[in-house]
Enzyme design. Structure first.
Site, PDB file in Angstrom:
ATOM      1  CG  HIS A  49      -2.066  -0.974   1.139  1.00  0.00           C
ATOM      2  ND1 HIS A  49      -1.894  -2.311   1.307  1.00  0.00           N
ATOM      3  CD2 HIS A  49      -3.394  -0.801   0.897  1.00  0.00           C
ATOM      4  CE1 HIS A  49      -3.060  -2.939   1.193  1.00  0.00           C
ATOM      5  NE2 HIS A  49      -3.979  -2.063   0.929  1.00  0.00           N
TER       6      HIS A  49
ATOM      7  CD  GLU B 176     -11.859  -5.956   2.734  1.00  0.00           C
ATOM      8  OE1 GLU B 176     -12.200  -5.645   3.879  1.00  0.00           O
ATOM      9  OE2 GLU B 176     -10.946  -5.396   2.118  1.00  0.00           O
TER      10      GLU B 176
ATOM     11  CB  CYS C 117     -10.650   1.952   4.746  1.00  0.00           C
ATOM     12  SG  CYS C 117     -11.621   0.445   4.842  1.00  0.00           S
ATOM     13  CB  CYS C 118     -15.630   2.527   6.380  1.00  0.00           C
ATOM     14  SG  CYS C 118     -15.512   0.999   5.412  1.00  0.00           S
TER      15      CYS C 118
ATOM     16  CG  HIS D 146     -10.364  -5.047  -2.390  1.00  0.00           C
ATOM     17  ND1 HIS D 146     -10.517  -3.687  -2.383  1.00  0.00           N
ATOM     18  CD2 HIS D 146     -10.194  -5.424  -1.099  1.00  0.00           C
ATOM     19  CE1 HIS D 146     -10.438  -3.249  -1.130  1.00  0.00           C
ATOM     20  NE2 HIS D 146     -10.248  -4.287  -0.322  1.00  0.00           N
TER      21      HIS D 146
ATOM     22  CB  CYS E 173     -14.533   1.838   1.450  1.00  0.00           C
ATOM     23  SG  CYS E 173     -13.838   2.682   2.867  1.00  0.00           S
TER      24      CYS E 173
ATOM     25  CD  GLU F 107     -14.493  -1.930   2.412  1.00  0.00           C
ATOM     26  OE1 GLU F 107     -14.160  -2.952   1.773  1.00  0.00           O
ATOM     27  OE2 GLU F 107     -13.697  -1.048   2.777  1.00  0.00           O
TER      28      GLU F 107
ATOM     29  N   GLY G 282      -0.848  -2.404  -5.905  1.00  0.00           N
ATOM     30  CA  GLY G 282      -1.753  -3.503  -5.563  1.00  0.00           C
ATOM     31  C   GLY G 282      -3.127  -2.965  -5.218  1.00  0.00           C
ATOM     32  CG  HIS G 283      -6.019  -0.558  -2.359  1.00  0.00           C
ATOM     33  ND1 HIS G 283      -6.786   0.359  -3.060  1.00  0.00           N
ATOM     34  CD2 HIS G 283      -6.801  -0.996  -1.338  1.00  0.00           C
ATOM     35  CE1 HIS G 283      -7.976   0.464  -2.477  1.00  0.00           C
ATOM     36  NE2 HIS G 283      -8.015  -0.347  -1.437  1.00  0.00           N
TER      37      HIS G 283
END
Lengths: 670, 670
Positions: free
Chosen positions: B157, B338, B434-435, B286, B356, B354, B208-209
């Protein structure tokens, strides 16, 4: 026909719920006195003999390609130093051999097969040679782990494997009269009795996976040695006491806290050691473990006249069958821990419903029936046998379901991790292969579940073409059942005896049956007042050639679930006689959830000789969304047009024998 | 009122499905030109300012007891050596600070708060001091892992955190004009550009994200430096190429094969690197990652005029909103990863959804809207905003849902492992947090989503009390919205300008609306022929004081799902305007699954000023099993008696604000 009526059904159940009894002189009629004749069960038992036992023997010897390896026989050879290598499989791999041998024992009872017996003797020789001088017998520990014997009975299944070997020994000894395997397990049981027990210096332990308790009761019955009953009782009585035996083990092993089965992955509910057994009233944890425990508890209650244990069994029975059982007789709705979850939590698509757990329910039901003669136990056995257990094996005997869902969408099983345990197709074998040999031993011993007798007479629990011999007042009597059950409900029972004799003939009136008629020698008898606890009890002086005809009406029924069972709200299941039906994609197209059954739709049953060897299928007018009214939209305010569509339902146990596809038991009612 | 009719709705969609367009001159009207006035969103934005930002600041500093610890600020201090200890939390813990700072930036835009700005400056100072001489900035690696920088961008990340810091910097710079944080992220972006890129010797990698790609587009817009756009494009274009960059990383790290995200736990679908982006047509993996990627793809398609990317975005949009989106706008139905699972797999009780991911859908929708002006994007944004996102936060702003189910049975969430990710109650914070800050930054920037403009005029995407300033033909214009939306569909728009000027006023006619009426200065206008791609486009010479009245009829609607969506078969959801409704146990008693809604039952909407601060609730005559017909039996052939029972439905987003209990969106229709 007499109409038993709903009230009457309820009365039968009420009667039993009020008070549990211990009927000490009721005993099952042994396998040696029952012969299964051509018909539904004959076919399955032949399959065990001719196909399943040879197939499983090949698997145990790693001779079947394209399936999970077993290594079970090889482990014995490695333990002897006759082969090199490491132990393969689960710590309880030995038990697969034991269950196979037990199935062989039942198969040989009254049915000599010299080649098979010779093979079994070789296996017994192999087992005997692996036994250590002190009686210990478990290849997982004998290979490389001798120093760890009896250090972790919570997880390592030593007592479980011993229990299965004892059951195998009893079956084989009873079949052949050969003592060798019986002597082996007596030495093993005596060794265990030297390690565990109430005496100072012995471990106050009990198995993480129950099984040996019920096996020790069998060993007691076979040998007459009360020390085996006492050891079984010790294991039951110790369970759940504080301080917890397993915590002592965990501490000695240096495990991190909190202690619990599988290194703390599960709580002690998992193996029913969360509290003493007599304080348990809700079924929890691993469902196979639970039913094996409850079976032994019922055995012991009966043997010892322990009413507190009998009442506990009754409470647990009520909880399982009244709040935690699928319509198919499957139990244990949670994949995590292969466990009971909680009351009314019976999801159809994310279920577990392990085949072994339904088999465990049959074991327990039989013991409840022997203790507290009541048709409800036979009802549950029948429900599990014809549905959640028979579904566990393909019609050709070579493929197995471990998990028995009531609703399958194959793509979802493949792509959703939370359904990863629900296989959309039967498999040839499993890494954890408990179920296939469990089915084999159950089917091979099925005839032992059919009849019980006491000083009063004989009771028929299950209907299948068969003959049974017993004696009453010193005279030999034979009954001959002739029926097409479960495809129809007509059962003829012929009585053979030399001179007239008085006894009670008890016929279980299944819980699913609302109309029935009984005739003796062609004359109708009003049996409504002869029914007690689910059995029509006909006491009379029977004469040679008497013929009883029981006609159990078998209409197609719509079953509804208690509203608390949220997963089945607004849905019905189709049942006919003891069989639960399902829809399959091959007959009804994809998206089975779209199908609904109008309240007034007629459902017709028809025996189709061409369908999978001959079965009753059910057809009717269902309802489906008219495809022409469906657009690409995911959500709409429009009402889709519904159209009539013929639907076909097939016996649940027969699903997935014609290729993969969706399957559905509970259908929306509109 | 005009009846838009179903056909018309379909036409609007058809039009857009045929061809995606790139409307290059359409731009959002910035936050600085929009003022939110008292009403639904005002309340929520005030909550962000007065409660959520202070609350989250406390959490980031570990000052809130009884909730998960954050450690995020402390990590920066540890990186500076000002505190001792180890990095705490997930590798992306820094991003929580960035998202908080971004929310602060939006909050300060046009709304000076000297104390808050001072605090933000201190945070920026802290961040700046952590930045390494080469521009690198990530406390996870700076603390103890300097040698591992850029060795595992698949899982660690670094680029994700950089992206969030860039978004924060842009927001704060635009709010305050202070360059410090902008300079920090330019140095960081330049450092990243020295490590990754097409030039020889640079890594041909990508995150990756996903997140940095869309952030780099923002940085390009803010600084005008094209190298940032190029770097974002590079990351997009490299993604999914063979040989896979991530495999090279995995090999260098000595990972065992098969390689894959999180050490092979997931396949490359997880991070959408399974194939080049232009070959992707089904949303996988994801869901947050996916929407952030698709957002950047839409950005780049628009910036570069890349029709292949625009068409890919359109295909993915169609797949997500047409086959993989809950009625609430939630996406990603699988807890494992997710992730998106597959078409029509949208279970209500074992969902993920989720918060997010629904926020990511809004980000993506906004960019699709800017690229390809069409009301369907606003429809999806609205669906997510008012339902699956608003549900993520308690009305008091201090509790959050990470997972947003459409059906909850609390006991089942607590006791079933396969529902262990579905929390039956909102929580104060999360290990993976995160949310909460994502909600904060979205709400704080909501007014930036309301309007777009181009050379033709202005478009209103969302209805809320607000004023907007823009200029057309050199003249300043202001629009003033006055509405009680979403509680009713009446919207007044006043036009302020000095002299008459011609421009187009576009008003989104929501997809849920089937009847509407538009008046200008009290005279009804037939706008049916003025609707193009979901917007009523009124072109005229506007004069000072003109007043438009749009009346969007907001009846209670029953929504039905496509039959392929098996989980909703035979069920309806209640929707009114943009709001999805649900049943809660507190209003309707337990066992909500037992409730059904007769087809002819009238549903009445009523504004209840006392209900949770004032909301429209819906009541009607439902049907329930009459308890007196329910016995102890689990299954029965009897039909249960149903009785009429008043039901109350409340806005889905407001559930679980009155204590725990069952909740249900999709209700059986009978």
């Amino acid at each position: 026909m007499n109409d038993k009526g709903n009230d009457k059904v309820k009365n039968i159940y009420k009667e039993s719920e009020d008070k549990v009894s211990i009927e000490k002189d009721l005993v099952p009629v042994g396998l040696e006195n029952v012969e299964i004749q051509p018909g539904f069960w004959f076919d399955r038992i032949q399959l065990v003999r001719d196909k399943i036992i040879p197939y499983q023997w090949s698997v145990l010897n790693d001779h079947v390609a394209r399936t999970e390896q077993s290594g079970a026989i090889r482990n014995f050879r490695i333990a002897l130093g006759e082969e090199t290598g490491q132990f393969y499989g689960r710590p309880f791999q030995d038990s697969d051999v034991a269950k196979w041998l037990e199935a062989v024992g039942y198969t040989l009872t009254g049915n000599p097969m010299p080649e098979l017996e010779k093979l079994a003797d070789q296996v017994i020789d192999l087992i005997g040679r692996v036994q250590e001088p002190d009686g210990y017998l478990d290849t997982y520990f004998t290979i490389d782990r001798r120093d760890q014997r009896w250090t972790n009975v919570r997880d390592m299944h030593e007592l479980y494997c011993a229990g299965h070997l004892i059951e195998a020994a009893v079956a084989y000894y009873q079949a052949t009269g050969k003592r060798k395997i019986l002597d082996i397990v007596c030495r093993l049981a005596d060794h265990i009795g030297s390690v565990f027990g109430p005496e100072p210096g012995k471990k106050k332990g009990y198995p993480g996976h129950e099984e040996i308790e019920l096996a020790l009761v069998k060993l007691y019955h076979t040998t007459g040695e009360k020390r085996y009953l006492d050891l079984g009782k010790f294991f039951i009585d110790e369970r759940g006491k504080l301080p917890r035996f397993f915590d002592g083990e965990a501490e000695a092993l240096g495990e991190p806290k909190p202690y619990g089965p599988t290194g703390g992955k599960y709580t002690y509910e998992y193996n029913q050691s969360h509290k003493p057994v007599r304080e348990q009233d809700v079924a929890v944890g691993h469902a196979v473990r639970a039913t094996y425990l409850y079976s032994a508890m019922a055995d012991l209650a009966r043997e010892t006249g322990d009413m507190s244990l009998a009442e506990t069994c009754q409470k647990l029975w009520k909880n399982v069958t009244g709040k935690q059982m699928y319509l198919t007789g499957s139990i244990g709705s949670s994949a995590f821990g292969e466990a009971f979850s909680f009351d009314y939590d019976l999801p159809n698509d994310t279920t577990y419903g392990e085949t072994c757990a339904a088999i465990g329910l049959v074991f327990w039901a039989q013991r409840m029936q022997q203790m507290d003669l009541n048709g409800k136990y036979g009802d549950a056995m029948e429900r599990a046998l014809y549905n959640g257990i028979l579904s566990g094996i393909s019609l050709d005997g070579t493929k197995y379901f471990y998990v028995n869902p009531l609703e399958v969408w194959p793509e979802s099983c493949e792509k959703r991790n939370d359904k990863s345990r629900v296989a959309p197709n039967r498999q040839g074998w499993f890494v954890c292969a408990c179920c296939p040999p469990n089915i084999a031993r159950l089917f091979a011993s099925f005839r032992g579940y059919m009849y019980s007798r006491n000083s009063e007479g004989i009771f028929i629990h299950h209907y299948a073409n068969s003959s049974v011999n017993f004696d009453i007042s010193g005279q030999g009597v034979a009954l001959h059942q002739n029926t097409n059950y479960p495809w129809d409900g007509n059962v003829e029972v012929g009585v053979s005896l030399e001179t007239p004799v008085e006894f009670t003939l008890g016929l279980r009136i299944p819980g699913w049956c609302r109309n029935y008629e009984l005739k003796i020698n062609g004359s109708a008898i009003d049996i409504r007042n002869m029914i007690r606890r689910g059995y029509a009890r006909i006491r009379r002086t029977w004469t040679p050639g008497d013929k009883i005809t029981l006609d159990l009406a078998m209409p197609v029924e719509r079953i509804r679930a208690n509203p608390a069972l949220r997963a089945d709200a607004g849905k019905v299941a189709i049942q006919r006689g003891p069989l639960v039906y399902c829809l399959e994609e091959i007959d009804n197209g994809p998206i089975l959830a779209d199908i609904s059954l109008p309240k007034d739709a007629l459902l017709k049953a028809r025996f189709d000789g061409d369908f999978l060897g001959g079965m009753v299928t059910i057809t009717g007018e269902g309802s489906r969304t008219d495809e022409s009214s469906v657009g690409p939209e995911l959500y709409t305010t429009s009402e889709y047009v519904r159209k009539t569509r013929d639907i076909t339902a097939v016996p649940y146990f027969a699903w997935n024998n014609r290729g993969p596809g969706e399957m559905l038991v509970w259908i929306r009612e509109t």
